[in-house]
Write a protein that holds these residues in place. Sequence first.
Motif, PDB file in Angstrom:
ATOM      1  N   LYS A   1       0.811  -1.210   0.000  1.00 24.04           N
ATOM      2  CA  LYS A   1       0.000   0.000   0.000  1.00 24.04           C
ATOM      3  C   LYS A   1       0.845   1.261   0.000  1.00 24.04           C
ATOM      4  O   LYS A   1       1.717   1.455   0.851  1.00 24.04           O
ATOM      5  CB  LYS A   1      -0.949   0.010   1.197  1.00 24.04           C
ATOM      6  CG  LYS A   1      -1.925   1.177   1.161  1.00 24.04           C
ATOM      7  CD  LYS A   1      -2.915   1.130   2.313  1.00 24.04           C
ATOM      8  CE  LYS A   1      -3.867   2.317   2.247  1.00 24.04           C
ATOM      9  NZ  LYS A   1      -4.844   2.291   3.364  1.00 24.04           N
TER      10      LYS A   1
ATOM     11  N   ASP B   1      -2.073  -5.215   2.806  1.00 18.10           N
ATOM     12  CA  ASP B   1      -2.692  -4.048   2.162  1.00 18.10           C
ATOM     13  C   ASP B   1      -1.898  -3.691   0.915  1.00 18.10           C
ATOM     14  O   ASP B   1      -0.664  -3.562   0.962  1.00 18.10           O
ATOM     15  CB  ASP B   1      -2.705  -2.857   3.125  1.00 18.10           C
ATOM     16  CG  ASP B   1      -3.560  -3.121   4.358  1.00 18.10           C
ATOM     17  OD1 ASP B   1      -4.457  -3.978   4.269  1.00 18.10           O
ATOM     18  OD2 ASP B   1      -3.329  -2.486   5.397  1.00 18.10           O
ATOM     19  N   TYR B   2      -2.616  -3.511  -0.201  1.00 15.57           N
ATOM     20  CA  TYR B   2      -1.976  -3.302  -1.491  1.00 15.57           C
ATOM     21  C   TYR B   2      -2.568  -2.092  -2.208  1.00 15.57           C
ATOM     22  O   TYR B   2      -3.714  -1.692  -1.960  1.00 15.57           O
ATOM     23  CB  TYR B   2      -2.148  -4.539  -2.384  1.00 15.57           C
ATOM     24  CG  TYR B   2      -1.503  -5.785  -1.830  1.00 15.57           C
ATOM     25  CD1 TYR B   2      -0.156  -6.054  -2.064  1.00 15.57           C
ATOM     26  CD2 TYR B   2      -2.236  -6.692  -1.064  1.00 15.57           C
ATOM     27  CE1 TYR B   2       0.434  -7.195  -1.556  1.00 15.57           C
ATOM     28  CE2 TYR B   2      -1.644  -7.834  -0.553  1.00 15.57           C
ATOM     29  CZ  TYR B   2      -0.309  -8.088  -0.802  1.00 15.57           C
ATOM     30  OH  TYR B   2       0.286  -9.215  -0.294  1.00 15.57           O
ATOM     31  N   THR B   3      -1.763  -1.536  -3.120  1.00 14.79           N
ATOM     32  CA  THR B   3      -2.242  -0.547  -4.080  1.00 14.79           C
ATOM     33  C   THR B   3      -2.082  -1.138  -5.467  1.00 14.79           C
ATOM     34  O   THR B   3      -1.007  -1.628  -5.822  1.00 14.79           O
ATOM     35  CB  THR B   3      -1.452   0.770  -3.986  1.00 14.79           C
ATOM     36  OG1 THR B   3      -1.669   1.362  -2.696  1.00 14.79           O
ATOM     37  CG2 THR B   3      -1.910   1.756  -5.054  1.00 14.79           C
TER      38      THR B   3
ATOM     39  N   ASP C   1      -6.800   0.849  -3.706  1.00 17.96           N
ATOM     40  CA  ASP C   1      -6.266   0.222  -2.507  1.00 17.96           C
ATOM     41  C   ASP C   1      -7.157  -0.958  -2.147  1.00 17.96           C
ATOM     42  O   ASP C   1      -8.389  -0.883  -2.253  1.00 17.96           O
ATOM     43  CB  ASP C   1      -6.231   1.216  -1.344  1.00 17.96           C
ATOM     44  CG  ASP C   1      -5.176   2.289  -1.524  1.00 17.96           C
ATOM     45  OD1 ASP C   1      -4.222   2.058  -2.305  1.00 17.96           O
ATOM     46  OD2 ASP C   1      -5.303   3.353  -0.890  1.00 17.96           O
TER      47      ASP C   1
ATOM     48  N   GLU D   1      -7.476  -4.303   0.776  1.00 21.52           N
ATOM     49  CA  GLU D   1      -7.022  -5.000   1.977  1.00 21.52           C
ATOM     50  C   GLU D   1      -7.406  -6.470   1.851  1.00 21.52           C
ATOM     51  O   GLU D   1      -8.584  -6.798   1.734  1.00 21.52           O
ATOM     52  CB  GLU D   1      -7.667  -4.392   3.228  1.00 21.52           C
ATOM     53  CG  GLU D   1      -7.228  -5.048   4.521  1.00 21.52           C
ATOM     54  CD  GLU D   1      -7.882  -4.420   5.740  1.00 21.52           C
ATOM     55  OE1 GLU D   1      -7.847  -5.063   6.815  1.00 21.52           O
ATOM     56  OE2 GLU D   1      -8.432  -3.305   5.616  1.00 21.52           O
TER      57      GLU D   1
END
Length: 302
Positions: free
Chosen positions: A217, A258-260, A288, A290
């Motif tokens: 993220k 958590d990623y973007t 974004d 989760e």
Amino acid sequence: MTRIARRCLMLAVATTLAALLSGCDDGKVGVELSADPAATTANRQIGVSIEAITLQRDDGSEDRIKLDDPVTVDLLLYNGRTFTLLDAESLDAGDYTGIRLEYRNPQNDDGKDNYVIDGNGARQALIVDADDAFTPLDLTVKKKGKTYTLQLRIDLRLSYSENSNTDERHLAPVMRAVRDTKAAKVSGSVKDSLISGSDCKDGRNTGVGVTVYAFNKLAEGTEPHDYDGSEPRAIATTPITGSSGNWRYNLPLLPPGDYTLALTCNGDIEDPTELQSDEIEFLSDTHDVELGEGDDDDKDFN
């Protein structure tokens, strides 16, 4: 046999039996390998020879598992399926925080162990630039005879490169690792209007080069960029697939976190050895997400 001798024999048998039973209670580990597609689609094979797997414990100690024989894996075959490196190997109880593949003769340039079959069918040497770093892993093994299956996935877009000046081919493996029961996935659709314009197509067919990148993220104000040696670094990529009105992407086997997600039209020019920008431009629309253990989420680019 005297009473003392019988007692000693019985004690020896009991001790041996206890040791054997203790061994049966050890945890076991299985390891599956797969790969995300490379930026270039010209090659027919990208083969690597793997001879061992090393796991790192939380105290920094290591457990090396040597394969009975080195195995050769054509990574281009294992996008939608996996290659079994280990089936059920005994592993001591404990907490493991990292994993590393060990390649046979990684720096040899004879093409015998590690190789590329190019678009013309010629066999070329592949130099594997593997270091001693461990891929992060979250694994707790308990002595209950249970098998823990690990999924390893090498991202070829972020790992494989060709040098047109020296005619060398290199693989610097960028890998992610997750236990199968904890692996998360994110997928979704990509709207036609985002990728059908002339700026995105740049003279190519619609969809060529369009790629979704996954980053840990990103902080507010941080922009995604190509894999050029600086932060933030992508941890996974995938090309879109489908056709007009039905473009989709799929990012499997992600560790919980958590990623973007970011979308680019020119992921096909990614060069992980280029330490300056590859001029990869990302669309302003990022997502974004989760992901918890085993999650299967959907994020569309509209």
